[in-house]
Design a protein around this motif. Structure first.
Motif, PDB file in Angstrom:
ATOM      1  N   HIS A   1       1.948   2.364  -3.260  1.00  0.00           N
ATOM      2  CA  HIS A   1       2.418   1.879  -1.960  1.00  0.00           C
ATOM      3  C   HIS A   1       3.908   1.569  -2.034  1.00  0.00           C
ATOM      4  CE1 HIS A   1       2.635  -2.372  -3.252  1.00  0.00           C
ATOM      5  NE2 HIS A   1       1.625  -2.029  -4.032  1.00  0.00           N
ATOM      6  N   LEU A   2       4.537   1.537  -0.866  1.00  0.00           N
ATOM      7  CA  LEU A   2       5.945   1.160  -0.800  1.00  0.00           C
ATOM      8  C   LEU A   2       6.102  -0.314  -1.115  1.00  0.00           C
ATOM      9  CD1 LEU A   2       7.184   2.856   2.518  1.00  0.00           C
ATOM     10  CD2 LEU A   2       7.644   3.592   0.176  1.00  0.00           C
ATOM     11  N   THR A   3       7.158  -0.648  -1.815  1.00  0.00           N
ATOM     12  CA  THR A   3       7.515  -2.059  -1.983  1.00  0.00           C
ATOM     13  C   THR A   3       8.238  -2.496  -0.716  1.00  0.00           C
ATOM     14  OG1 THR A   3       9.659  -1.500  -2.939  1.00  0.00           O
ATOM     15  CG2 THR A   3       7.808  -1.793  -4.496  1.00  0.00           C
ATOM     16  N   GLU A   4       8.468  -3.783  -0.582  1.00  0.00           N
ATOM     17  CA  GLU A   4       9.235  -4.247   0.576  1.00  0.00           C
ATOM     18  C   GLU A   4      10.625  -3.620   0.598  1.00  0.00           C
ATOM     19  OE1 GLU A   4       8.574  -5.873   3.393  1.00  0.00           O
ATOM     20  OE2 GLU A   4       6.521  -5.654   2.683  1.00  0.00           O
ATOM     21  N   GLU A   5      11.234  -3.507  -0.585  1.00  0.00           N
ATOM     22  CA  GLU A   5      12.551  -2.868  -0.677  1.00  0.00           C
ATOM     23  C   GLU A   5      12.467  -1.407  -0.269  1.00  0.00           C
ATOM     24  OE1 GLU A   5      16.711  -2.517  -1.565  1.00  0.00           O
ATOM     25  OE2 GLU A   5      15.393  -4.164  -1.009  1.00  0.00           O
TER      26      GLU A   5
ATOM     27  N   ALA B   1       5.187   0.765  -5.835  1.00  0.00           N
ATOM     28  CA  ALA B   1       4.434   0.036  -6.864  1.00  0.00           C
ATOM     29  C   ALA B   1       3.019   0.597  -6.876  1.00  0.00           C
ATOM     30  CB  ALA B   1       4.422  -1.459  -6.552  1.00  0.00           C
ATOM     31  N   ARG B   2       2.322   0.333  -7.976  1.00  0.00           N
ATOM     32  CA  ARG B   2       0.932   0.774  -8.104  1.00  0.00           C
ATOM     33  C   ARG B   2       0.034  -0.446  -8.253  1.00  0.00           C
ATOM     34  NH1 ARG B   2       0.588   5.014 -12.818  1.00  0.00           N
ATOM     35  NH2 ARG B   2       2.260   3.765 -13.678  1.00  0.00           N
TER      36      ARG B   2
ATOM     37  N   ARG C   1       5.620   9.728   3.550  1.00  0.00           N
ATOM     38  CA  ARG C   1       4.153   9.762   3.614  1.00  0.00           C
ATOM     39  C   ARG C   1       3.560   8.377   3.368  1.00  0.00           C
ATOM     40  NH1 ARG C   1      -0.106  12.653   5.701  1.00  0.00           N
ATOM     41  NH2 ARG C   1      -1.912  12.379   4.379  1.00  0.00           N
ATOM     42  N   LEU C   2       4.059   7.676   2.363  1.00  0.00           N
ATOM     43  CA  LEU C   2       3.568   6.325   2.077  1.00  0.00           C
ATOM     44  C   LEU C   2       3.897   5.370   3.217  1.00  0.00           C
ATOM     45  CD1 LEU C   2       4.418   6.087  -1.714  1.00  0.00           C
ATOM     46  CD2 LEU C   2       2.120   6.129  -0.688  1.00  0.00           C
TER      47      LEU C   2
END
Length: 163
Positions: free
Chosen positions: A115-119, A101-102, A64-65
């Protein structure tokens, strides 16, 4: 129900079972049960591929993110259909794994956006691409219009279940 999946309908009532339920809905329930059982097993496998410590139930949050971008935890909870406490626990676990991360919500200083981190984006993308390749391989004998129709009907079903 008979072994071949047919129930004994009443004479003169096509599609009706002995319990009065339409055969089409019994067939739908049976097929969805098999589909959901397989989907849960696949989700657990995909979650492990993203990260060995990822709970299978949290995989859908990552998807979803990945598709919608930054979201409030309350919006994610509503979409997934879980309570705030469950969502907080899952998001905390995802943060600890370095997948999300927030950040403060600029529209409301009391709220946070997840949101998603790059990893997280990299790992999720790799797993989803592999899964799409599996679908392409397993459905190679299907006409593309049939695949599109299945996707359309599943979307319609999912949308109808939100009501």
């Amino acid at each position: 129900m008979h072994e071949d999946g047919r129930s004994g309908g009443r004479r003169g009532e096509p599609g009706a079972s002995s319990s009065g339920v339409d055969q089409e809905f019994l067939s739908l329930e049976r097929e969805l049960t098999v589909f959901l059982r397989r989907a849960r097993a696949n989700q657990a496998e995909m979650a492990r591929e993203v990260h060995p410590d990822l709970e299978s139930s949290a995989y859908g949050l990552l998807v979803r993110l990945g598709e919608c971008g930054r979201q409030r935890a309350t919006d994610l909870a509503a979409y997934i259909g879980v309570g705030k406490a469950t969502m907080s626990r899952q998001l905390r676990a995802l943060e600890e794994l370095g997948l999300v991360a927030r950040e403060p919500d600029p529209a409301d200083g009391r709220a946070w956006l997840v949101h998603l981190t790059e990893e997280g984006r990299r790992r999720l993308g790799r797993v989803r691409e592999a899964r799409r390749a599996t679908y392409v391989r397993r459905l190679a004998h299907w006409d593309r219009r049939e695949v599109a129709e299945l996707a359309r009907l599943l979307h319609r079903l999912n949308t109808g279940m939100e009501r």
